[in-house]
Design an enzyme around this catalytic site. Structure first.
Site, PDB file in Angstrom:
ATOM      1  CE  LYS A 125      -3.737   1.742   0.059  1.00 16.02           C
ATOM      2  NZ  LYS A 125      -5.268   1.047  -0.133  1.00 16.02           N
ATOM      3  CG  ASP A 165      -6.954   3.567  -1.369  1.00 17.25           C
ATOM      4  OD1 ASP A 165      -8.445   2.663  -1.058  1.00 17.25           O
ATOM      5  OD2 ASP A 165      -6.627   4.726  -0.031  1.00 17.25           O
TER       6      ASP A 165
HETATM    7  P1  NDP Z   1     -13.365   7.569  -2.954  1.00 18.56           P
HETATM    8  O1  NDP Z   1     -11.724   9.063  -2.515  1.00 18.56           O
HETATM    9  O2  NDP Z   1     -13.588   7.696  -4.240  1.00 18.56           O
HETATM   10  O3  NDP Z   1     -14.253   8.283  -2.227  1.00 18.56           O
HETATM   11  C1  NDP Z   1     -13.901   7.993  -0.465  1.00 18.56           C
HETATM   12  C2  NDP Z   1     -15.773   8.909   0.177  1.00 18.56           C
HETATM   13  O4  NDP Z   1     -15.877   8.272   1.839  1.00 18.56           O
HETATM   14  C3  NDP Z   1     -15.934   9.982  -0.412  1.00 18.56           C
HETATM   15  O5  NDP Z   1     -18.105  10.395  -0.847  1.00 18.56           O
HETATM   16  C4  NDP Z   1     -15.845  11.409   0.633  1.00 18.56           C
HETATM   17  O6  NDP Z   1     -16.061  12.377   0.885  1.00 18.56           O
HETATM   18  C5  NDP Z   1     -16.022  10.222   1.841  1.00 18.56           C
HETATM   19  N1  NDP Z   1     -14.414  10.636   2.704  1.00 18.56           N
HETATM   20  C6  NDP Z   1     -13.762  10.287   3.200  1.00 18.56           C
HETATM   21  N2  NDP Z   1     -12.856   9.911   4.206  1.00 18.56           N
HETATM   22  C7  NDP Z   1     -14.427  10.545   5.341  1.00 18.56           C
HETATM   23  C8  NDP Z   1     -14.653  11.111   6.395  1.00 18.56           C
HETATM   24  N3  NDP Z   1     -13.525  11.354   7.373  1.00 18.56           N
HETATM   25  N4  NDP Z   1     -15.803  10.838   7.036  1.00 18.56           N
HETATM   26  C9  NDP Z   1     -16.824  10.889   5.795  1.00 18.56           C
HETATM   27  N5  NDP Z   1     -17.195  10.379   4.843  1.00 18.56           N
HETATM   28  C10 NDP Z   1     -15.747  10.655   4.113  1.00 18.56           C
HETATM   29  O7  NDP Z   1     -12.622   6.770  -2.326  1.00 18.56           O
HETATM   30  P2  NDP Z   1     -12.683   5.064  -2.465  1.00 18.56           P
HETATM   31  O8  NDP Z   1     -14.251   5.177  -2.253  1.00 18.56           O
HETATM   32  O9  NDP Z   1     -11.872   4.712  -3.719  1.00 18.56           O
HETATM   33  O10 NDP Z   1     -12.579   4.750  -1.212  1.00 18.56           O
HETATM   34  C11 NDP Z   1     -13.492   4.211   0.079  1.00 18.56           C
HETATM   35  C12 NDP Z   1     -13.046   3.604   1.162  1.00 18.56           C
HETATM   36  O11 NDP Z   1     -12.730   2.057   0.177  1.00 18.56           O
HETATM   37  C13 NDP Z   1     -11.390   3.763   1.193  1.00 18.56           C
HETATM   38  O12 NDP Z   1     -11.616   2.512   2.731  1.00 18.56           O
HETATM   39  C14 NDP Z   1     -10.635   2.648  -0.128  1.00 18.56           C
HETATM   40  O13 NDP Z   1      -9.498   2.287   0.823  1.00 18.56           O
HETATM   41  C15 NDP Z   1     -11.716   1.482   0.431  1.00 18.56           C
HETATM   42  N6  NDP Z   1     -11.312   0.836  -0.882  1.00 18.56           N
HETATM   43  C16 NDP Z   1     -11.463   1.080  -2.062  1.00 18.56           C
HETATM   44  C17 NDP Z   1     -11.215   0.360  -3.400  1.00 18.56           C
HETATM   45  C18 NDP Z   1     -11.433   0.990  -4.888  1.00 18.56           C
HETATM   46  O14 NDP Z   1     -11.103   0.345  -5.661  1.00 18.56           O
HETATM   47  N7  NDP Z   1     -11.726   2.685  -5.138  1.00 18.56           N
HETATM   48  C19 NDP Z   1     -10.738  -1.382  -3.250  1.00 18.56           C
HETATM   49  C20 NDP Z   1     -11.478  -1.508  -1.963  1.00 18.56           C
HETATM   50  C21 NDP Z   1     -11.515  -1.027  -0.541  1.00 18.56           C
HETATM   51  P3  NDP Z   1     -15.580  13.597   0.207  1.00 18.56           P
HETATM   52  O15 NDP Z   1     -16.028  13.508  -1.430  1.00 18.56           O
HETATM   53  O16 NDP Z   1     -16.355  14.600   1.110  1.00 18.56           O
HETATM   54  O17 NDP Z   1     -14.233  13.375   0.277  1.00 18.56           O
END
Ligand code: NDP
Length: 443
Positions: A125, A165
Site C-alpha cells: 500500500k 484508492d
Molecule cells: P473516494 O475518494 O472515491 O471516496 C471516498 C468517499 O468517502 C467520498 O465520498 C468522501 O467524501 C468520503 N469520505 C472520506 N473521508 C471521509 C470522512 N472522514 N468522513 C466521511 N466521509 C468521508 O474513495 P473510494 O470510494 O475509492 O474508497 C472508499 C473506501 O473504500 C476507502 O476505505 C478505500 O480504502 C476502500 N477501498 C477502495 C477500493 C477501490 O477500488 N476504490 C478498493 C478497496 C477498498 P468527499 O467526497 O467529501 O471526499
C-alpha cells in the site's frame, strides 16, 4: 504468555504511535488461536513475527510547485508488506490524514485480502498526505509526476503494482503511468486502474462496489434472503459507494442514504444515482447540492447515515466511521446484514456488537476484495496484451466474490466459529500466505 500475546506485545512496543496498524494487526492475530494450535510449524517458522513486519518501508519527499509559484513538500509512502504469493499489490491513497500507521494498516490488510481473491498477488500500500481537493489539474499533474519520480525505481510489473484508492482515480493513475513510462522507457502493466485506451480493464471502475454487493447477496442468499426489496444505507459517495449503490439498485434494493466528508443525505424515495454521479464524478462538488436535484430529500451535517433505519448497511467511506453507538442503533433498527466497502470502517467495538447480535457481517478484507481482484485481472490482460469484454471481467468478478464468501464461511465453520466471517476471512486469507512462507524458508 501465549505465542499470539508475545507477538502482539512486541508489535505494540515496536510501533509506537501507530494505532491503526496495531488495531488491524491485533484483530488478525487474535483470530488465529485455533489455526496456530493445529499448525505448530507456523510458530516454528516465526510466521507471526515475520508477517507483522513489512518486507520494506519506503518514505520519501515529494516536492511540487503550486499555480502561484509557491513550493510545497509532501511525504510519500510505499509499504511493500509481503510478497510470499505474488508481486506486491495495493492502492495509493492521497489524503491529508495519510501517515505511516494508516499505510501500514492498509498494507497489512491487503496481504489477506489479496490472498482471499485466489489470485497470485502479495500485499502492499502507499500514498501521500497530499490533499487533492481544490487543486488545479496542473497542480495534480505536478504532484503525481514528482511522486512517481521517486517511486518508479521501486516498482514494476513483476515487483510491485500500485493502484487507485481514496484521492487517486483514473486521472492521477494516468499522470503517474505517463511519468513511469518516461523515466523507465518501458510499456508495462506497472499500475492498475489505467484508462481503457492504454491498458485499463473494463469493469475496474465498478469492481469494488459491484463485488461488495455480489458478496453480500451471496451471504443473504445462504440465509434465504435477497437484496430485492431491502432498504440499504450507504456511507460515502465515492467510487466504492456509487457502484455499490448501482448494483444493489439493479438487484432490486432501495438506497436511502449516502454521505461525503461534509454531510449526508436521506432520500426515503430512493437515491437518484444519476444526480450523485453528476455531483461527485462530473462536478467534483459537495453532496449538499443533491437537494437541487431532489428537493424533498434531507441533507444534514450533524449525526450520520447509521441513524436511519435500514435492512442492509454498507459503510463505503473510510476507516473507523461506524462506532459502537452506531452499531447499537443499527441493531435496534433491526439491520440484517452489514458489508464493509471501505477498509476497516467498523471499530472493533462495533464489530463485537454485530457478532453478538448475530447480524450477518462481511468484513472489508473479504467484502471489498473485488477491486484488487479486478486489478489482478487487469494485470493478466496486460501480460497477454489482450482486452477482455465487460461481461467477461464482470462474470469472473462475480465468481471470485462467491468463492471468497464460500472460503470465509467454510473456514469459520471448520474452526468452530460458524457465521463469524471476521474470523473466517482472517483464517482463510492467512493460511495460504503462511503456507507459502513456510515453504520458502525463513527469509
Ligand atoms: P473516494 O475518494 O472515491 O471516496 C471516498 C468517499 O468517502 C467520498 O465520498 C468522501 O467524501 C468520503 N469520505 C472520506 N473521508 C471521509 C470522512 N472522514 N468522513 C466521511 N466521509 C468521508 O474513495 P473510494 O470510494 O475509492 O474508497 C472508499 C473506501 O473504500 C476507502 O476505505 C478505500 O480504502 C476502500 N477501498 C477502495 C477500493 C477501490 O477500488 N476504490 C478498493 C478497496 C477498498 P468527499 O467526497 O467529501 O471526499
Amino acid at each position: 504468555m501465549s505465542y499470539i500475546s508475545e507477538v502482539t506485545e512486541e508489535l505494540k512496543g515496536r510501533n509506537p504511535g501507530q494505532p491503526e496498524f496495531i488495531q488491524a494487526a491485533t484483530e488478525v492475530l487474535e483470530s488465529l488461536g485455533t489455526v496456530l494450535a493445529e499448525h505448530p510449524e507456523y510458530q516454528k517458522n516465526a510466521i507471526l513475527e515475520r508477517i507483522v513486519e513489512p518486507d520494506r518501508q519506503l518514505m520519501f519527499r515529494v516536492p511540487w510547485i503550486d499555480d502561484k509559484g509557491v513550493p510545497h513538500v509532501n511525504r510519500g509512502f510505499r509499504i511493500q508488506f509481503n510478497n510470499a504469493i505474488g508481486p506486491y499489490k495495493g492502492g495509493l491513497r492521497l489524503h491529508p490524514s495519510v501517515n505511516l500507521s494508516i499505510i501500514k494498516f492498509l498494507g497489512f490488510e491487503q496481504i489477506f485480502k489479496n490472498s482471499l481473491t485466489g489470485l497470485p498477488i502479495g500485499g502492499g500500500k502507499g500514498g501521500s498526505d497530499f490533499d487533492p481537493k481544490g487543486k488545479s489539474d496542473r497542480e495534480i499533474f505536478e504532484f503525481c509526476r514528482s511522486f512517481m519520480t521517486e517511486l518508479y525505481r521501486h516498482i514494476g510489473a513483476d515487483v510491485d503494482v500500485p493502484a487507485g484508492d481514496i484521492g487517486t482515480g483514473a486521472r492521477e493513475i494516468g499522470y503517474m503511468f505517463g511519468t513511469y513510462k518516461k523515466l523507465n522507457n518501458r510499456y508495462e502493466g506497472v499500475l492498475t486502474g489505467k484508462g481503457l485506451q492504454y491498458g485499463g480493464s473494463l469493469a475496474r471502475t465498478e469492481a469494488t462496489g459491484y463485488g461488495l454487493v455480489y458478496l453480500v447477496e451471496e451471504m443473504l442468499h445462504e440465509k434465504g434472503m435477497r437484496f430485492q426489496g431491502k432498504k440499504v444505507a450507504i456511507s460515502g459517495s465515492g467510487n466504492v459507494a456509487i457502484y455499490a449503490a448501482e448494483k444493489a439498485t439493479a438487484f432490486g434494493a432501495k438506497i436511502i442514504t449516502m454521505s461525503d466528508s461534509t454531510g449526508w443525505i436521506h432520500d426515503p424515495e430512493g437515491i437518484d444515482l444519476a444526480a450523485i454521479k453528476e455531483i461527485k464524478e462530473v462536478n467534483r462538488a459537495r453532496l449538499s447540492e443533491y437537494k437541487s436535484f431532489r428537493p424533498h430529500a434531507e441533507y444534514s451535517t450533524s449525526g450520520n447515515v447509521w441513524q436511519v433505519a435500514c435492512d442492509v448497511a454498507l459503510p463505503c467511506a473510510t476507516q473507523n466511521e461506524l462506532n459502537k453507538a452506531d452499531a447499537e442503533t443499527l441493531v435496534k433498527n433491526k439491520v440484517l446484514a452489514v458489508g464493509e466497502g471501505a477498509n476497516m470502517p467498523s471499530t472493533p467495538e462495533a464489530q463485537e456488537v454485530f457478532i453478538k447480535n448475530k447480524v450477518l457481517f462481511a468484513p472489508a478484507k473479504a467484502a471489498n476484495a473485488g477491486g484488487v481482484a479486478t486489478s489482478a485481472l487487469e494485470m493478466s490482460q496486460n501480460s497477454q496484451r489482450l482486452n477482455w469484454t465487460f461481461e467477461k471481467v464482470d462474470s469472473k468478478l462475480h465468481d471470485i466474490m462467491k468463492n471468497i464468501y464460500r472460503q470465509m464461511s467454510a473456514s469459520a465453520e471448520a474452526y468452530g466459529f460458524k457465521d463469524n466471517f471476521i474470523v473466517g476471512a482472517n483464517i482463510a486469507g492467512f493460511k495460504k500466505v503462511a503456507d507459502a512462507m513456510v515453504a520458502q524458508g525463513i527469509q
